[in-house]
Design an enzyme around this catalytic site. Structure first.
Site, PDB file in Angstrom:
ATOM      1  N   HIS A   8     -18.542  19.394  -1.547  1.00  0.00           N
ATOM      2  CA  HIS A   8     -17.334  19.844  -0.836  1.00  0.00           C
ATOM      3  C   HIS A   8     -17.285  21.367  -0.677  1.00  0.00           C
ATOM      4  O   HIS A   8     -16.897  21.888   0.371  1.00  0.00           O
ATOM      5  CB  HIS A   8     -16.104  19.338  -1.599  1.00  0.00           C
ATOM      6  CG  HIS A   8     -14.917  19.082  -0.735  1.00  0.00           C
ATOM      7  ND1 HIS A   8     -13.989  18.120  -0.996  1.00  0.00           N
ATOM      8  CD2 HIS A   8     -14.495  19.680   0.406  1.00  0.00           C
ATOM      9  CE1 HIS A   8     -13.050  18.124  -0.061  1.00  0.00           C
ATOM     10  NE2 HIS A   8     -13.334  19.072   0.801  1.00  0.00           N
TER      11      HIS A   8
ATOM     12  N   TYR B 171      -9.091  14.472  -2.380  1.00  0.00           N
ATOM     13  CA  TYR B 171      -7.901  14.270  -1.550  1.00  0.00           C
ATOM     14  C   TYR B 171      -6.874  13.451  -2.331  1.00  0.00           C
ATOM     15  O   TYR B 171      -7.104  12.278  -2.634  1.00  0.00           O
ATOM     16  CB  TYR B 171      -8.238  13.571  -0.223  1.00  0.00           C
ATOM     17  CG  TYR B 171      -9.128  14.365   0.723  1.00  0.00           C
ATOM     18  CD1 TYR B 171      -9.273  15.757   0.608  1.00  0.00           C
ATOM     19  CD2 TYR B 171      -9.826  13.745   1.744  1.00  0.00           C
ATOM     20  CE1 TYR B 171     -10.081  16.487   1.477  1.00  0.00           C
ATOM     21  CE2 TYR B 171     -10.636  14.465   2.631  1.00  0.00           C
ATOM     22  CZ  TYR B 171     -10.761  15.830   2.480  1.00  0.00           C
ATOM     23  OH  TYR B 171     -11.564  16.539   3.344  1.00  0.00           O
TER      24      TYR B 171
ATOM     25  N   GLY C  89      -4.020  20.519  14.350  1.00  0.00           N
ATOM     26  CA  GLY C  89      -2.966  20.007  15.241  1.00  0.00           C
ATOM     27  C   GLY C  89      -2.550  20.978  16.328  1.00  0.00           C
ATOM     28  O   GLY C  89      -2.076  20.573  17.386  1.00  0.00           O
TER      29      GLY C  89
ATOM     30  N   PRO D  40     -10.998  19.785  13.914  1.00  0.00           N
ATOM     31  CA  PRO D  40     -11.410  20.039  15.303  1.00  0.00           C
ATOM     32  C   PRO D  40     -10.235  20.312  16.237  1.00  0.00           C
ATOM     33  O   PRO D  40     -10.415  20.885  17.308  1.00  0.00           O
ATOM     34  CB  PRO D  40     -12.132  18.747  15.708  1.00  0.00           C
ATOM     35  CG  PRO D  40     -11.551  17.701  14.819  1.00  0.00           C
ATOM     36  CD  PRO D  40     -11.268  18.381  13.517  1.00  0.00           C
ATOM     37  N   LEU D  41      -9.040  19.897  15.790  1.00  0.00           N
ATOM     38  CA  LEU D  41      -7.832  20.145  16.603  1.00  0.00           C
ATOM     39  C   LEU D  41      -7.074  21.352  16.065  1.00  0.00           C
ATOM     40  O   LEU D  41      -5.883  21.536  16.369  1.00  0.00           O
ATOM     41  CB  LEU D  41      -6.933  18.898  16.590  1.00  0.00           C
ATOM     42  CG  LEU D  41      -7.579  17.624  17.140  1.00  0.00           C
ATOM     43  CD1 LEU D  41      -6.716  16.395  16.861  1.00  0.00           C
ATOM     44  CD2 LEU D  41      -7.827  17.762  18.644  1.00  0.00           C
ATOM     45  N   GLY D  42      -7.757  22.163  15.271  1.00  0.00           N
ATOM     46  CA  GLY D  42      -7.089  23.329  14.685  1.00  0.00           C
ATOM     47  C   GLY D  42      -5.868  22.917  13.868  1.00  0.00           C
ATOM     48  O   GLY D  42      -4.820  23.539  13.936  1.00  0.00           O
TER      49      GLY D  42
HETATM   50  N1  LIG Z   1     -14.715  19.657   4.321  1.00  0.00           N
HETATM   51  C1  LIG Z   1     -13.541  20.204   4.220  1.00  0.00           C
HETATM   52  O1  LIG Z   1     -13.338  21.142   3.454  1.00  0.00           O
HETATM   53  C2  LIG Z   1     -12.412  19.700   5.085  1.00  0.00           C
HETATM   54  C3  LIG Z   1     -11.259  20.476   5.267  1.00  0.00           C
HETATM   55  C4  LIG Z   1     -10.251  19.972   6.087  1.00  0.00           C
HETATM   56  C5  LIG Z   1     -10.380  18.727   6.690  1.00  0.00           C
HETATM   57  N2  LIG Z   1     -11.507  17.986   6.480  1.00  0.00           N
HETATM   58  C6  LIG Z   1     -11.698  16.675   7.115  1.00  0.00           C
HETATM   59  O2  LIG Z   1     -11.518  16.829   8.528  1.00  0.00           O
HETATM   60  C7  LIG Z   1     -10.536  15.929   8.999  1.00  0.00           C
HETATM   61  C8  LIG Z   1      -9.784  16.511  10.180  1.00  0.00           C
HETATM   62  O3  LIG Z   1      -9.259  17.790   9.899  1.00  0.00           O
HETATM   63  P1  LIG Z   1      -7.686  18.074   9.786  1.00  0.00           P
HETATM   64  O4  LIG Z   1      -6.975  16.787   9.553  1.00  0.00           O
HETATM   65  O5  LIG Z   1      -7.513  19.194   8.849  1.00  0.00           O
HETATM   66  O6  LIG Z   1      -7.294  18.684  11.194  1.00  0.00           O
HETATM   67  P2  LIG Z   1      -7.297  18.203  12.717  1.00  0.00           P
HETATM   68  O7  LIG Z   1      -8.024  16.938  12.863  1.00  0.00           O
HETATM   69  O8  LIG Z   1      -7.703  19.389  13.488  1.00  0.00           O
HETATM   70  O9  LIG Z   1      -5.734  17.989  12.993  1.00  0.00           O
HETATM   71  C9  LIG Z   1      -4.966  17.023  12.352  1.00  0.00           C
HETATM   72  C10 LIG Z   1      -3.529  17.193  12.835  1.00  0.00           C
HETATM   73  O10 LIG Z   1      -3.473  16.989  14.242  1.00  0.00           O
HETATM   74  C11 LIG Z   1      -2.531  15.974  14.566  1.00  0.00           C
HETATM   75  N3  LIG Z   1      -3.111  15.208  15.688  1.00  0.00           N
HETATM   76  C12 LIG Z   1      -4.239  14.450  15.686  1.00  0.00           C
HETATM   77  N4  LIG Z   1      -4.486  13.951  16.920  1.00  0.00           N
HETATM   78  C13 LIG Z   1      -3.496  14.398  17.714  1.00  0.00           C
HETATM   79  C14 LIG Z   1      -3.188  14.229  19.091  1.00  0.00           C
HETATM   80  N5  LIG Z   1      -3.974  13.520  19.880  1.00  0.00           N
HETATM   81  N6  LIG Z   1      -2.071  14.835  19.581  1.00  0.00           N
HETATM   82  C15 LIG Z   1      -1.274  15.583  18.784  1.00  0.00           C
HETATM   83  N7  LIG Z   1      -1.518  15.790  17.464  1.00  0.00           N
HETATM   84  C16 LIG Z   1      -2.609  15.199  16.938  1.00  0.00           C
HETATM   85  C17 LIG Z   1      -2.380  15.170  13.296  1.00  0.00           C
HETATM   86  O11 LIG Z   1      -1.073  14.632  13.230  1.00  0.00           O
HETATM   87  P3  LIG Z   1      -0.825  13.038  12.975  1.00  0.00           P
HETATM   88  O12 LIG Z   1      -1.621  12.670  11.777  1.00  0.00           O
HETATM   89  O13 LIG Z   1       0.641  12.963  12.765  1.00  0.00           O
HETATM   90  O14 LIG Z   1      -1.299  12.364  14.222  1.00  0.00           O
HETATM   91  C18 LIG Z   1      -2.561  16.232  12.211  1.00  0.00           C
HETATM   92  O15 LIG Z   1      -1.351  16.910  11.974  1.00  0.00           O
HETATM   93  C19 LIG Z   1      -9.657  15.661   7.757  1.00  0.00           C
HETATM   94  O16 LIG Z   1      -8.928  14.456   7.889  1.00  0.00           O
HETATM   95  C20 LIG Z   1     -10.690  15.634   6.660  1.00  0.00           C
HETATM   96  O17 LIG Z   1     -11.285  14.350   6.584  1.00  0.00           O
HETATM   97  C21 LIG Z   1     -12.515  18.472   5.697  1.00  0.00           C
END
Ligand SMILES: NC(=O)c1ccc[n+]([C@@H]2O[C@H](COP(=O)([O-])OP(=O)(O)OC[C@H]3O[C@@H](n4cnc5c(N)ncnc54)[C@H](OP(=O)(O)O)[C@@H]3O)[C@@H](O)[C@H]2O)c1
Length: 334
Positions: free
Chosen positions: A130, A57, A214, A210-212
């Site tokens: 990863h 990252y 966002g 998990p939030l797709g």
């Molecule tokens: N293993 C892998 O290959 C892999 C791939 C992707 C991600 N990950 C891990 O999984 C974690 C989460 O996944 P992700 O960040 O891709 O997606 P996510 O958690 O599904 O969504 C993150 C997005 O949602 C927004 N958000 C969060 N809470 C919210 C709420 N209550 N209301 C409105 N918007 C909200 C965030 O904006 P703001 O930040 O502006 O609040 C951000 O834009 C990452 O941080 C990473 O550690 C791992």
């Protein structure tokens, strides 16, 4: 916040973890260092004990920030990070994301030493591969992780976006504690093969995005445009035409949230928590109000009738567009 155990391993974590990737990459704008540290520490205060980062990252920068933020709380938290790229000879795809996988034992050895230093610790609680490296048999990777566990540098290990067959092979050599792969109300493929195998082997599951990314929170509409520097601008599911159709699902989630007098984000997280007691989602956010909102998902419950209705409803909604650009999708194991 309530806690959960990741599979049979005994590794106890907050029922909702914090994905830290977004502090430095994928979803701009990014807070500065001081603000990032403040938010991560606030998460600890709110009861989050499970933090997710990766060496890749922002090319080490994310780990550095997470390490600094959590140093005073090291004994109270579970730190998860990931290896699996040769970052000394990094090659980027057209979206400026690393693509050269390497899980050769000597790469893993270098990676762990770097991560320990950046995370300001002498051990990683949960160390994930990863992406599966097709050039290195998974038995060799598991063997190397066994050595790191014996040395005390790693307490538990896991895989990300690995196939059920690879997980089985890995688990035979060195017990796997958790698998981290994408899973949410708009990406349910893990239900087909992955979840049954994890249940059988007693391995925990950590759904990422998990939030797709966002969308499931209702934060976007048909007019939402993603800046070129936002990773979502390169993801087929988010292109304007596909997003328009995919918003049908979001409308349903918003309706459900209204019925249950909660928010769409909480519905999306609570739905994952309701699938299995060994599932621990890691939503990412850079905002304290959302940290609080997302943690509150642990209080939302569904009856089994509600869960069946939701599942039937989701089965009838067609999600269009791939979840990753092609160059990144190719790195995931089918
Ligand atoms: N293993 C892998 O290959 C892999 C791939 C992707 C991600 N990950 C891990 O999984 C974690 C989460 O996944 P992700 O960040 O891709 O997606 P996510 O958690 O599904 O969504 C993150 C997005 O949602 C927004 N958000 C969060 N809470 C919210 C709420 N209550 N209301 C409105 N918007 C909200 C965030 O904006 P703001 O930040 O502006 O609040 C951000 O834009 C990452 O941080 C990473 O550690 C791992």
């Amino acid at each position: 916040m309530t806690t959960r155990l990741l599979g049979n391993s005994g590794l106890k974590v907050s029922a909702v973890g914090l994905g830290c990737m977004g502090f430095t990459q994928s979803y701009p704008p990014y807070p500065d260092k001081k603000e990032t540290i403040r938010i991560i520490r606030k998460a600890v205060e709110l009861g989050y004990t499970f933090f997710d980062t990766a060496e890749v990252y922002s090319m080490y920068k994310n780990e550095e920030l997470v390490g600094e933020a959590l140093e005073p709380y090291r004994d109270q938290v579970v730190l998860a990070t990931k290896f699996g790229y040769d970052l000394e000879h990094v090659q980027m795809d057209s979206n400026n994301r690393p693509v050269n996988l390497s899980s050769r034992p000597e790469t893993i050895r270098k990676a762990i030493e770097g991560s320990l230093k950046r995370l300001r610790t002498d051990h990683i609680d949960l160390y994930y591969q990863h992406r599966v490296d097709p050039q290195v048999p998974i038995e060799d990777v598991a063997g190397m992780l066994g050595i790191l566990i014996k040395e005390g540098k790693v307490l538990h290990w896991g895989l990300s976006e690995a196939s059920a067959a690879t997980i089985r092979r890995a688990h035979q050599v060195c017990c796997v504690t958790a698998v981290q792969s994408e899973y949410s109300m708009w990406y349910r493929k893990p239900e087909e093969e992955l979840l049954p195998v994890l249940e059988e082997l007693g391995i925990g599951f950590v759904p990422f995005s998990p939030l797709g990314k966002g969308v499931l929170t209702g934060a976007f509409n048909k007019d939402t445009q993603f800046d070129h520097s936002d990773f979502r601008s390169s993801i087929p599911r988010f292109n304007p035409q596909n997003l328009l159709q995919n918003l049908t699902l979001v409308e349903s989630i918003c309706e459900l949230a209204e019925q249950k007098e909660t928010t769409p984000a909480r519905i999306a997280i609570a739905w994952l928590l309701a699938q299995k007691p060994w599932i621990v989602p890691i939503p990412g956010t850079k905002k304290i109000a959302r940290l609080i909102e997302n943690a509150g998902a642990v209080d939302i419950t569904f009856t089994s009738d509600e869960l069946t209705d939701i599942s039937n409803h989701l089965d009838h909604i067609r999600i269009v567009g791939e979840r990753y650009p092609e160059e990144q999708e190719m790195l995931t194991e089918k």
